[in-house]
Enzyme design. Structure first.
Site, PDB file in Angstrom:
ATOM      1  N   GLY A  60       0.833  -1.195   0.000  1.00  0.00           N
ATOM      2  CA  GLY A  60       0.000   0.000   0.000  1.00  0.00           C
ATOM      3  C   GLY A  60       0.871   1.249   0.000  1.00  0.00           C
ATOM      4  CD  GLN A  65       3.204   5.825   3.042  1.00  0.00           C
ATOM      5  OE1 GLN A  65       2.348   5.250   2.386  1.00  0.00           O
ATOM      6  NE2 GLN A  65       4.132   5.151   3.705  1.00  0.00           N
ATOM      7  CB  CYS A 110       5.089   2.544   8.007  1.00  0.00           C
ATOM      8  SG  CYS A 110       4.488   3.980   7.101  1.00  0.00           S
ATOM      9  CG  LEU A 111       6.733   1.452   2.052  1.00  0.00           C
ATOM     10  CD1 LEU A 111       6.111   1.722   0.690  1.00  0.00           C
ATOM     11  CD2 LEU A 111       7.950   0.542   1.909  1.00  0.00           C
ATOM     12  CG  HIS A 153      -0.851   1.013   7.162  1.00  0.00           C
ATOM     13  ND1 HIS A 153       0.049   0.596   8.130  1.00  0.00           N
ATOM     14  CD2 HIS A 153      -0.149   1.878   6.371  1.00  0.00           C
ATOM     15  CE1 HIS A 153       1.218   1.190   7.930  1.00  0.00           C
ATOM     16  NE2 HIS A 153       1.129   1.963   6.867  1.00  0.00           N
ATOM     17  CD  GLU A 154      -1.532   2.333   2.686  1.00  0.00           C
ATOM     18  OE1 GLU A 154      -1.056   3.482   2.660  1.00  0.00           O
ATOM     19  OE2 GLU A 154      -0.858   1.343   3.001  1.00  0.00           O
ATOM     20  CG  HIS A 157      -0.155   6.627   5.796  1.00  0.00           C
ATOM     21  ND1 HIS A 157       0.847   7.097   6.627  1.00  0.00           N
ATOM     22  CD2 HIS A 157       0.215   5.364   5.464  1.00  0.00           C
ATOM     23  CE1 HIS A 157       1.764   6.152   6.778  1.00  0.00           C
ATOM     24  NE2 HIS A 157       1.407   5.084   6.083  1.00  0.00           N
TER      25      HIS A 157
END
Ligand code: N9Y
Ligand code: NI
Length: 185
Positions: A60, A65, A110-111, A153-154, A157
């Protein structure tokens, strides 16, 4: 092409800012961003491309991000039935959810986070969600398991929330009430 250098990390204020609704029809830039985000996920899951460009694998990616405060995210993963779940969600909303919760047994990453943060991240086990597609169509979908976890999760963000905000500070691995864990294979 989105690369690791374009992904902002913990501490950047954009990760803590609520993203803005997107208007339709999409601008050329918004459409390009949405397509690039989904392409990043595909590239990051292709071992040859990922190695060549040093991409960290992701299922994702949210616009925050890549330092863009728009309510857009992409998901690209396979569900527990082996079906590909791959889409861009614009102005996403959870319209209903289960009482039952779930969590990834090994915790989340997480990225935008370059460290391991141990602990369970409670998520709704099943969700019904609405979003707009790149082409301006409204979609309503039901998700469970990992796709449901990733969607939450997205969406977090887009609201300036990080996965570790949900971890029990005193007891990171305290049992999650009413839950069935998702086991990573
Ligand atoms: C990218 C995250 C999103 C996921 C984290 C938990 C649910 C959504 C991401 C860091 C590196 C690994 C990778 C990952 C994975 C998980 C389960 C099964 C297979 C978006 N992100 N990752 N996080 N992969 N692969 O930060 O994909 O969790 O906001
Ligand atoms: Ni993330």
């Amino acid at each position: 092409m989105i690369l690791m250098e374009h992904i902002i990390r913990e501490g950047h204020p954009t990760l803590r800012t609520r993203a803005e609704e997107v208007t339709f029809p999409l601008s050329v830039e918004d459409r390009q961003l949405a397509e690039d985000m989904l392409q990043y996920l595909k590239n990051s899951q292709d071992s040859e491309i990922a190695e060549k460009y040093n991409l960290r694998g992701g299922i994702g990616l949210a616009a925050n991000q890549v330092n863009c405060l728009k309510r857009i995210f992409a998901l690209h993963l396979t569900d527990d039935a082996g079906e590909l779940v791959s889409f861009v969600a614009i102005n996403p909303k959870i319209v209903s959810h289960s009482v039952e919760q779930t969590y990834i047994e090994s915790g989340e990453g997480c990225l935008s986070v370059d460290r391991a943060i141990p602990g369970y991240v409670p998520r709704y086990a099943r969700i019904t969600a609405k979003f707009m597609t790149i082409d301006g169509e409204e979609k309503k979908i039901r998700l469970k398991g990992l796709p449901a976890i990733a969607f939450q999760h997205e969406l977090d963000h887009l609201n300036g929330i990080m996965f570790y905000d949900h971890i029990n500070e005193k007891e990171p691995f305290a049992p999650i009430p009413n839950s069935t864990p998702f086991e990573r294979v």
